[in-house]
Every structure is written in C-alpha cells, then in structure tokens.
Motif scaffolding. Sequence first.
Motif, mmCIF file in Angstrom:
data_model
loop_
_atom_site.group_PDB
_atom_site.id
_atom_site.type_symbol
_atom_site.label_atom_id
_atom_site.label_comp_id
_atom_site.label_asym_id
_atom_site.label_seq_id
_atom_site.Cartn_x
_atom_site.Cartn_y
_atom_site.Cartn_z
ATOM 1 N N GLN A 273 0.879 -1.265 0.061
ATOM 2 C CA GLN A 273 0.018 0.107 -0.237
ATOM 3 C C GLN A 273 0.991 1.257 0.010
ATOM 4 N N GLU B 163 2.117 2.034 -3.435
ATOM 5 C CA GLU B 163 0.878 2.918 -4.315
ATOM 6 C C GLU B 163 1.179 4.233 -3.846
ATOM 7 N N LYS C 217 3.936 5.945 -5.439
ATOM 8 C CA LYS C 217 4.121 6.052 -6.802
ATOM 9 C C LYS C 217 2.969 7.311 -6.916
#
Length: 91
Positions: free
Chosen positions: A13, A16, A19
Amino acid sequence: MWGEGISAEVERQLLEILKEAIEKEKDSQEHFQRGVDLSTHLEIRGMFLQLLAEEKQHERLLMKRYVEIKKRLGLKVMREEEEAAGEQSTE
C-alpha cells in the motif's frame, strides 16, 4: 531501518502511495518548468528554478524509498527507478 515491523501488505500500500506522490512531484516539476520558460524577470525565474530543483529532490527521495520497499518485497526494480533514486544499477 525504515520499514521494520511493517507487513508486506502495508508495504504494498505504501508503494502505491509513493507512486502517486512521485507522479504529483513530476506534475509540479512540469508546472514550475513552465514558469521558468515563461518568466522574463530574473528574480521570478530564479524562484521557479529553485522550486523546480526542490521538486526534483522530493522525487528522488520518494523514489529512493519506493526502490527500498520494492527490494525488501523481492520485487523487480527497474533500472530507470534506480537511476531516478540516484542509485547505481546492480545488474
């Protein structure tokens, strides 16, 4: 060490989130670069250049953490990711 005691799912998580944050830094860089390109006043241009440099530094820091987590999870790290993090490729 950064990330000790964090589960693999939480680290995924976090990948993400990192990112998304990296993409936002890149978007900010584009905006500040436009400011550099459009500015004719030396002081304003200098401000945009400073902001651009800061966003690039933020991107490198976020990418470094991103690469660290990917390595810890045993995920493939792309050469471009290592370069963006300021690390040498080990391949």
